[in-house]
Scaffold this active site. Sequence first.
Site, PDB file in Angstrom:
ATOM      1  N   LYS A  69       0.842  -1.193   0.000  1.00  0.00           N
ATOM      2  CA  LYS A  69       0.000   0.000   0.000  1.00  0.00           C
ATOM      3  C   LYS A  69       0.894   1.267   0.000  1.00  0.00           C
ATOM      4  O   LYS A  69       2.100   1.183   0.171  1.00  0.00           O
ATOM      5  CB  LYS A  69      -0.940  -0.021   1.205  1.00  0.00           C
ATOM      6  CG  LYS A  69      -1.821  -1.269   1.241  1.00  0.00           C
ATOM      7  CD  LYS A  69      -2.597  -1.470  -0.053  1.00  0.00           C
ATOM      8  CE  LYS A  69      -3.553  -2.650  -0.030  1.00  0.00           C
ATOM      9  NZ  LYS A  69      -2.905  -3.968   0.015  1.00  0.00           N
TER      10      LYS A  69
HETATM   11  C1  LIG Z   1      -9.193  -2.738  -2.158  1.00  0.00           C
HETATM   12  C2  LIG Z   1      -8.679  -3.485  -0.979  1.00  0.00           C
HETATM   13  N1  LIG Z   1      -9.494  -3.719   0.063  1.00  0.00           N
HETATM   14  C3  LIG Z   1      -9.073  -4.367   1.163  1.00  0.00           C
HETATM   15  C4  LIG Z   1      -7.790  -4.843   1.271  1.00  0.00           C
HETATM   16  C5  LIG Z   1      -7.413  -5.610   2.491  1.00  0.00           C
HETATM   17  O1  LIG Z   1      -6.346  -5.078   3.177  1.00  0.00           O
HETATM   18  P1  LIG Z   1      -5.392  -6.045   4.048  1.00  0.00           P
HETATM   19  O2  LIG Z   1      -4.564  -6.820   3.082  1.00  0.00           O
HETATM   20  O3  LIG Z   1      -4.605  -5.092   4.871  1.00  0.00           O
HETATM   21  O4  LIG Z   1      -6.279  -6.902   4.868  1.00  0.00           O
HETATM   22  C6  LIG Z   1      -6.890  -4.601   0.206  1.00  0.00           C
HETATM   23  C7  LIG Z   1      -5.470  -5.007   0.222  1.00  0.00           C
HETATM   24  O5  LIG Z   1      -4.965  -6.004   0.404  1.00  0.00           O
HETATM   25  C8  LIG Z   1      -7.359  -3.929  -0.943  1.00  0.00           C
HETATM   26  O6  LIG Z   1      -6.553  -3.724  -1.989  1.00  0.00           O
END
Ligand SMILES: Cc1ncc(COP(=O)(O)O)c(C=O)c1O
Length: 427
Positions: free
Chosen positions: A212
Amino acid sequence: MMSVDRAKNQVLAVNGGDPAKGRPNPPMYPGGMEIGPEEEEAVLEVLRSKRLFRYYGPNAGPSKVEALEKAFAAHMGTRRALAVTSGTAALICALQGLGVGPGDEVIVPAYTWIASASAVMAVGGIPIMAEVDETLTLDPADVERRITPYTKAIMPVHMRGAPCRMDALTAIARQHGLTIIEDTAQANGASFGGRRLGSIGDVGIFSLQFNKIITAGEGGVVITDDDQIWQRALMFHDVVGGQRNNIAPAEILWGVNFRMAELLAAVALVQLKRLDGLLDAMRQRKRMLKDGIAPVLAAKGFRFREMADPAGDAAIALVFFVDRPETAHWAAGALKAENINASVLYSPDRSDYHIYPHWAPIMNQKAWTPDGGPWRWAQRPIEYTPDMCPRSLDLLGRAIHLDISPLLTNEDVEEMIDGITRVVEAA
Ligand SMILES: Cc1ncc(COP(=O)(O)O)c(C=O)c1O
């Protein structure tokens, strides 16, 4: 500047010429690549203090998690923030905050990381996929078509840094009495109409996972202006959050453990300070690249992805549409040969958990128990079919995606312009 040799070299790299771009692509971890002495010092400070847990420790210094929440809320322009273990955990806490539960329908885009839909199912809800438009984010007209008496919330996902059409989506939500949960995992710091994404809907979430814009390796944040949503999310993210925060016993609900660690918050606090500088760097490079390739795209009749608010784009990516999937695949291959990190966003035969037909466990309504998943609570028959969002698949199948790293040099961008121009001309 582009070297004279390269400028003269008109043979595409796929046909044996020298690659247009001399260097490999910088890794696409904007915040991750900035990790340095400040993050190291912040982590050491936590270790030296032995205050590794948010709520107590042998040395009662200030909590880094609490400091992160304050800084995040201030940066994004909300009254409240809650730091948790991941973006997915943030989505689940936000959905609990909104009161989305068994059988409730939540409209999610056809194009998003599968976690957006999984989080809905984790609270017993039913994800309903809707089309994306030329912004590659939720198409408000299609959202409206998919609303039923059982719809509870709309989840705009600001994919690849681009703001959703928040004005239209907010108007639809208001008209139908629905709530909005903004998934800002991929657009940390971006904005719509001058307001930071995540702060526009009822609740917004961020991810701090490693790819990110800013990162602590893992982590997530929920933001909201609504005290009730915040309090519910707070209770759910910490088994004893209700007692710990002196919430009236009659209002206390059970929770799980999605508490963020102090070590992660220490890193995230430093990264948050880097956010706007990273956005500036990516925006400047994207502008240069976009201006540089606009003429050849126009000549071919190819179009850039639309931007609901160009000034608010986080600029982590430049996407354009070509005429056919075959052209997209050929061009992406040719661009890779030029050392340009291009990809096609959708292929029917390449599994990718960002596009709904590839969400096999959801499409097949797979459950964790033999009794069935959240669909057993559905208030009407739910059927998912691979062709339920054809426009999204058409757009994504013709979409060429380019990473915009803040580490690209001017020379890199000039060489990219040169390589893309040659490949698109030949397409
Ligand atoms: C659009 C989106 N939503 C939710 C997530 C979930 O985040 P995490 O991987 O920190 O759980 C991500 C990334 O992985 C994402 O790209």
